[in-house]
Enzyme design. Sequence first.
Site, PDB file in Angstrom:
ATOM      1  NE  ARG A 282     -26.023   1.018  -5.999  1.00  0.00           N
ATOM      2  CZ  ARG A 282     -24.779   0.953  -5.726  1.00  0.00           C
ATOM      3  NH1 ARG A 282     -24.603   0.892  -4.338  1.00  0.00           N
ATOM      4  NH2 ARG A 282     -23.574   0.503  -6.431  1.00  0.00           N
TER       5      ARG A 282
ATOM      6  CE1 TYR B 176     -13.275   3.300  -7.821  1.00  0.00           C
ATOM      7  CE2 TYR B 176     -15.510   2.852  -7.772  1.00  0.00           C
ATOM      8  CZ  TYR B 176     -14.198   2.269  -7.414  1.00  0.00           C
ATOM      9  OH  TYR B 176     -14.279   1.030  -6.701  1.00  0.00           O
TER      10      TYR B 176
ATOM     11  N   GLY C  91      -5.398  -1.976  -5.027  1.00  0.00           N
ATOM     12  CA  GLY C  91      -4.939  -0.653  -4.660  1.00  0.00           C
ATOM     13  C   GLY C  91      -5.480   0.402  -5.557  1.00  0.00           C
TER      14      GLY C  91
ATOM     15  CG  ASP D  42       2.695   7.443  -5.380  1.00  0.00           C
ATOM     16  OD1 ASP D  42       1.722   7.039  -5.977  1.00  0.00           O
ATOM     17  OD2 ASP D  42       2.803   8.245  -5.176  1.00  0.00           O
TER      18      ASP D  42
ATOM     19  CB  SER E  16     -11.618   2.263  -3.001  1.00  0.00           C
ATOM     20  OG  SER E  16     -12.000   3.003  -1.939  1.00  0.00           O
TER      21      SER E  16
ATOM     22  CG  ASP F 247      -2.263   0.445   0.892  1.00  0.00           C
ATOM     23  OD1 ASP F 247      -2.208   1.869   0.559  1.00  0.00           O
ATOM     24  OD2 ASP F 247      -3.455   0.275   0.837  1.00  0.00           O
TER      25      ASP F 247
END
Length: 267
Positions: A171, A133, A69, A48, A72, A31
């Site tokens: 949902r 996203y 990763g 990164d 999100s 991470d």
Amino acid sequence: MKLLVTGAAGGIGTRLRQMLPAIYKDIRWSDITKPADLAPGAEFVAADLAKMNEVEKMVAGVDAIIHLGGFSVEGPWETILQANIIGTYNLFEAAYRAGVKRVIFATSNHAVGMYPRDEKIGVNVTVRPDSRYGISKCFGESVGAFYADKHGMRVTCIRIGNFADTPIDKRRLSIFLHPEDLVQLLRIGLEHPQIKYEIFYGASDNAAAWWDNSNAHKFGYRPRHKAEDFRAEALAAQDKLPPDPIGDYFQGGAFSSAEYDADRRQS
Ligand code: 15L
């Protein structure tokens, strides 16, 4: 098999840190910063995703990758660009150069979030992202297809619904994914000999499903959990939420209604 799991500090990564070591003995976690609750002795490489030199170090020597990763949820373009667009490209390109055989890409229901809820979709529909996203997840699915088709990498894209122990609203009765069912899908992606490039829906056995997950079933997926077992609780939670007519029409919910102005522009 030496396995790398990116996004180790996130919600799914944190749960997988509890579940996967019982199945796979050699796991490297990654991470951007080390999770405070990393198990003692667990291997960790900070990286990164937007920096290729760091991604190269992260993937060195692994056989397979679960790529969770990145960013999100919906975010500003610059954030999505760095973490999810450049980051996902770097991940696949570094994996290819390092000879990694299998990659599982955690894509999302938001790659198809602008489909209406009354339309049941399979894995071969045109993508209809509901957010920046979601666009980044469509991009990642394409990058995966490229490395599979052109370079023979075995790639599985899991369009994750809502990863949780129970469905938290109406949902989520349609898109609920129990952690144990996700682990089953991950094992198929990592171990099934026939995987070339596949898209699966990351969903449990939900009676109200909007997705035809027969492709995953073809590879042996047999989800053990059902959203329907929690219907009453999910509907009670739904009653406490404010109305969202656009979000309630589209599969992506609040991701679909955020910034939505199509009606005004088309009038
Ligand atoms: C996602 O892709 C997100 O990562 C997660 O936070 C949830 O919002 C989920 O989708 C969902 O649609 O419920």
